[in-house]
Structures are given as C-alpha cells and as structure tokens.
Design a protein around this motif. Structure first.
Motif, mmCIF file in Angstrom:
data_model
loop_
_atom_site.group_PDB
_atom_site.id
_atom_site.type_symbol
_atom_site.label_atom_id
_atom_site.label_comp_id
_atom_site.label_asym_id
_atom_site.label_seq_id
_atom_site.Cartn_x
_atom_site.Cartn_y
_atom_site.Cartn_z
ATOM 1 N N UNK A 1 2.524 5.548 -6.160
ATOM 2 C CA UNK A 1 1.592 6.637 -5.902
ATOM 3 C C UNK A 1 0.730 6.942 -7.125
ATOM 4 N N UNK A 2 1.248 6.636 -8.322
ATOM 5 C CA UNK A 2 0.501 6.939 -9.542
ATOM 6 C C UNK A 2 -0.398 5.799 -9.994
ATOM 7 N N UNK A 3 -0.535 4.752 -9.177
ATOM 8 C CA UNK A 3 -1.429 3.619 -9.412
ATOM 9 C C UNK A 3 -0.935 2.656 -10.479
ATOM 10 N N UNK B 1 -3.699 3.500 -2.414
ATOM 11 C CA UNK B 1 -3.500 2.481 -3.452
ATOM 12 C C UNK B 1 -3.044 1.171 -2.829
ATOM 13 N N UNK B 2 -3.680 0.086 -3.241
ATOM 14 C CA UNK B 2 -3.387 -1.228 -2.658
ATOM 15 C C UNK B 2 -3.257 -2.278 -3.749
ATOM 16 N N UNK C 1 0.815 -1.211 0.000
ATOM 17 C CA UNK C 1 0.000 0.000 0.000
ATOM 18 C C UNK C 1 0.850 1.262 0.000
ATOM 19 N N UNK C 2 0.237 2.347 -0.501
ATOM 20 C CA UNK C 2 0.876 3.659 -0.475
ATOM 21 C C UNK C 2 -0.226 4.711 -0.621
ATOM 22 N N UNK C 3 -0.016 5.871 0.010
ATOM 23 C CA UNK C 3 -0.954 6.979 -0.182
ATOM 24 C C UNK C 3 -0.955 7.385 -1.649
ATOM 25 N N UNK C 4 -2.121 7.363 -2.244
ATOM 26 C CA UNK C 4 -2.222 7.677 -3.657
ATOM 27 C C UNK C 4 -2.415 9.159 -3.920
ATOM 28 N N UNK C 5 -2.228 9.531 -5.151
ATOM 29 C CA UNK C 5 -2.426 10.909 -5.595
ATOM 30 C C UNK C 5 -3.776 11.101 -6.266
#
Length: 521
Positions: free
Chosen positions: A508-510, A494-495, A255-259
């Motif tokens: 982050x950019x999916x 985003x996962x 996972x990461x914080x998405x934009x």
C-alpha cells in the motif's frame, strides 16, 4: 504503433526464465539520495529499506511489527519503553545499541538542505533515556498513542559511521552502513543502486545474493525491459499496458489499493505577485490570487476527477476529495468528492474579482507518478475552459522536488502517501504550518498555514482512545478540505509486474524492494 510493439515484445518474451541469484528491479522514479533522513519520498525510502532498519517496521498493509525493537510498551501516558533486539550487527561488524537510536533521533530532523524531512515523526519526542545498551525510554511532550507508528518511518543509523557525516558521505557509501538485509555495493546517482545480501542480517535470510535497483523513468522502456528479460520486476506499470499484460501468462501483475493521493497545491508563501501568474494582458497580479478560498474552490470544482480516473489513468485510480481512501481509519465519509461544476467555478472566480480569469503555469514532475504530466495537461485544459489560461511545465523529479522545496512554483501537482494509515500524517507534514523548531510542515512546500488546523491536529494526536481520536481527525479532514488547503484529485491503485517465476507482495505504501520479491513456489 505502441500496441503493436508491445505485442511483439510479449511474443518474444521467454516463457520460463531461469531464476538467477540476482534480482533486478525497474523503478519508475529515482531515489534522490542514500541518506535515509534526507528526503521523505517513497523511492528514497524503498532504497534505504535495503540498507537500514527501523525500530518498528511496517508490512505490506502498513501494519506495524517488531524491527530493531523486539517489543515496546507505554509505561505511563508520556513514557514508552522499547526493548532492543540483542545480537544485531552493523554491516561493518560493530554492535547495534541504544546509543545509535539516540544519535539517529538527533540527526533525522536536522539534515541540511532537506527538501522534505522526517522531523514530523519526532515532533512529540521530548527526550530519550538510555536505561541500558538494549533498553531505552522515550519521553513524549504529551500522551502520544501513535509513537510506534511514527517510529516506523525513522531509519536507524550508526553513531560511529554517521557522526559528522554529510548527505554526500551517505551517497558515496562511506556512511551508508546499516543493519538491513542488504549491504551497499555501488551507487550511480539517478541511475542504479546495487546491493549484496547481508548474511549476518538479524531477520529472515533473503533469497537473492544480489539486488539491483535500476531507474527506468520511461514507461514504455520499463515494460519493454521486463518483457525482454533484462529485469525481473517493474513498478508503476503503465496504465495503458495493464489489461494486455493481465492476459499474458508469462507475466504476473500484483495490485493493491494505494494510499497515495495525487493532489494540487498552490503557493501560500507570498501575499504579493507570484512567478508564472499574470493577468490576461501578461502583467503581474498584485495580490496572490490563491490566498482567496473562492479561487482555490473554483480550481477544484473545475476538475472532472472521474474523467481523469477513467481516461488518463485508465481505471488505475479512484477520484478523491480528501487525502485518505475510503475504508481507512479516519477517512471522513461526510467529505465528498467535489462535484464537477465548471459554471459554478466561473461564478466563484467572478466573485473573487477575476471575471475574465487569469494566466498561470502548473508545474508537475514528469517521471515520478503514473501519468503525472498527462494528468497535469488534462487539468490545464479544464482550467483553461473556465477562463484560467493554464500552461504546464513538466520537470524531472530531482529538479522538481528541490525547486518546490524553495517555493519556486506558483502551483504544482504532487503526491502524498498517507502510509501511517490515518489522517494526522498529512495534516502535520504537508498542511501543517511550517515550523522547523516544532518539526511541523516538513513537506509543506506550498507553505499553507491554518493555526486552527494545527491546534486541532495537536489535540487529536494526544487522544488515547481510538474512537474519540478518529472523531477529532474527522474534524481535521473537514476543516482542511473546507479551506481547500490542497486539491485532492485521485488515489492510485499500486501495480507491479514480474516475470513468471517471481512473486511480489504488493504494498500500500508503494515500496519497491527486493524483500517483497520471492521465487514462486
């Protein structure tokens, strides 16, 4: 029933699958074309990144690094020199040269029938000067410090394969000849794309001899395919499955914080009556109600964003009041998440001349973003409670995107990932006044227009000093949100999920791509 089925699948999943030479990815949204300049959408770019390269590449945290250009520098305020990588071959064995870049820059903004193209990234390019086959100088219309970032979105195509080629030629594979880490093997539109490793690739050798991009739009089916061992990784992991999968030792989450902002935007292209909008008697409304900022503000304050993040997204999203998440360059801390205020929304509607509300249809994709149709249904219920009787029309992404680009919808739910990591990208492309010649508003399907905003963005993007540019971008954000240019709802987290034995670098950019997957050490 759903939870029980998932538990059975978890129990049946093989514990340590043997890694083969083929990586199979399960994607929640389809790529609509193999033409890398046809549509600026994350699935399209993810697929294109296997086949094509860019002068400047982006890592998982959207930081730039050398691609086909091994270096670049500003030699004057309006001239950048790019040194190209020597020895790069196209998939058919021909040499990559600066002439291919010139051809690409001419083609990318001018693809016929594009529902949202790449012209915004080249809008500041005045001309390209070829110094020698591996050196070019890009002259900009004004000082443009973001040029390397902009160029990290333009896939380079070859002149010899692309000259005269149509989007159909790329989709058929005839023109889909790149310099990327994989060659195209086969393409079944809307279903799957198969790649084979490019052993002559200029960059790091990939561990997978083949990679398969397989579209599985149904959330449950995507999870089931992973657990059954049919595929190796999935994106857009259903929010309802995340906690259970997190506890499963045979599956890994990344996972990461998405934009990406999920937002709603109305149609501004008409002054008169809109399709799918009517008064309470079912009669057309003479004037476009969305042209009144009070109506737009009422729609925004009627949305309980925290409830959507908690209940619909189950903790996989964060409420937002602007198009960048906190902590990102040019996020404006003075622009808050709008307070949920249904009584205030009713008052605004009355002030705008709609004390009894009206009827509308909110259009949404049903296979593009996590819980997209569910989010739209929840918003519709919130709007109905303030007197705007709202129905939802949910469409497959391929149909939704094409029709949205033709302004067929009165108001729609969509998403935008500001993967440049700064505010001008969205301000130019989805809120900038649509102008093909100026290469502005390429993805502005709502046709919002604010000349004051355009001028402020133009000023910001010529400022060389980062701190001063950020201050002006803060003004851009405030101006757009004060005018309700669009209605931000939340930002996604985003996962991805992989079978044990495979790691994935969350982006982050999916981007869902084989190059981010590796055998676990």
């Amino acid at each position: 029933m759903r939870r029980s089925s998932l538990a059975l699948l978890l129990a049946a999943a093989v514990s340590t699958p043997a890694l083969g030479q083929t990586l199979t990815m399960g994607a929640g949204a389809p790529s609509t074309s193999l033409d890398p300049h046809f549509f600026n959408a994350a699935p399209n770019s993810s697929v294109a990144a296997h086949i094509f390269s860019r002068l400047v590449e982006r890592d998982a945290r959207v930081r730039t690094f050398p691609g086909l250009a091994e270096s670049w520098r500003a030699i004057s305020p309006t001239v950048w020199e790019f040194k190209l990588r020597a020895g790069v071959k196209w998939h058919d064995g021909r040499d990559f040269t600066a002439d291919d870049v010139v051809f690409t820059f001419g083609r990318a903004p001018n693809v016929p029938n594009s529902p949202g193209g790449f012209g915004g990234f080249l809008r500041m390019v005045e001309r390209v000067e070829v110094v020698d086959p591996l050196t070019l100088r890009i002259h900009t219309r004004a000082p443009h410090p973001l040029l390397p970032v902009d160029l990290s979105y333009i896939f380079i195509v070859s002149r010899h394969a692309g000259e005269g080629a149509t989007t159909d030629d790329y989709n058929s594979g005839r023109a889909a000849i790149g310099t990327g880490p994989y060659r195209l093997r086969s393409h079944a539109p809307g279903e799957r794309v198969e790649f084979e490793r490019n052993d002559a690739y200029w960059g790091q050798r990939e561990p997978w001899s083949r990679a398969v991009w397989r579209v599985i739009a149904n959330d449950s089916a995507r999870t089931a395919a992973l657990l059954a061992g049919d595929i190796d990784l999935i994106d857009q992991v259903p929010s309802s499955d995340i906690e259970r999968l997190r506890r499963e030792s045979r599956v890994a989450l990344h996972q990461i914080q998405g934009l990406r902002m999920i937002y709603i935007q109305a149609d501004f292209s008409r002054d008169g009556n809109l399709p799918m909008v009517a008064d309470n008697a079912g009669q057309p409304i003479a004037a476009n109600p969305f042209k009144d900022v009070r109506v737009r503000r009422a729609l925004s304050t009627a949305i309980n964003r925290q409830a959507l993040a908690d209940r619909v997204m189950e903790g996989t999203a964060a409420p937002s009041g602007q198009w960048l998440p906190p902590g990102v360059y040019s996020f404006n801390p003075a622009v808050p998440v709008p307070a949920f205020d249904p009584d205030g929304a009713r008052r605004l509607l009355a002030e705008a001349g709609y004390p009894q509300g009206f009827r509308l249809t909110l259009v949404t994709p049903n296979d593009r973003y996590p819980n997209d149709a569910r989010t739209a249904q929840a918003v519709a219920q919130m709007w109905t409670r303030i007197g705007i009787r709202t129905e939802v029309q949910a469409l497959p992404w391929s149909s939704f995107s094409a029709r949205a680009a033709r302004q067929e919808f009165p108001i729609r739910l969509a998403g935008w990932g500001s993967s440049t990591g700064e505010a001008s990208y969205a301000a130019i492309n989805i809120m900038g006044t649509y102008n093909r010649e100026q290469r502005r508003g390429a993805s502005n399907a709502g046709r919002y227009s604010n000349p004051q905003l355009d001028a402020l963005v133009d000023r910001a993007t010529t400022i060389l000093d980062d701190e001063e540019r950020e201050r002006v971008l803060h003004d851009v954000v405030k101006l757009a949100m004060d005018d309700e240019a669009l209605i931000p709802i939340f930002h996604l987290i985003n996962t991805w999920a992989t079978r044990r034995g495979i790691t994935y670098e969350a982006r982050m950019d999916e981007g869902t791509r084989a190059m981010a997957a590796r055998p676990a050490p």
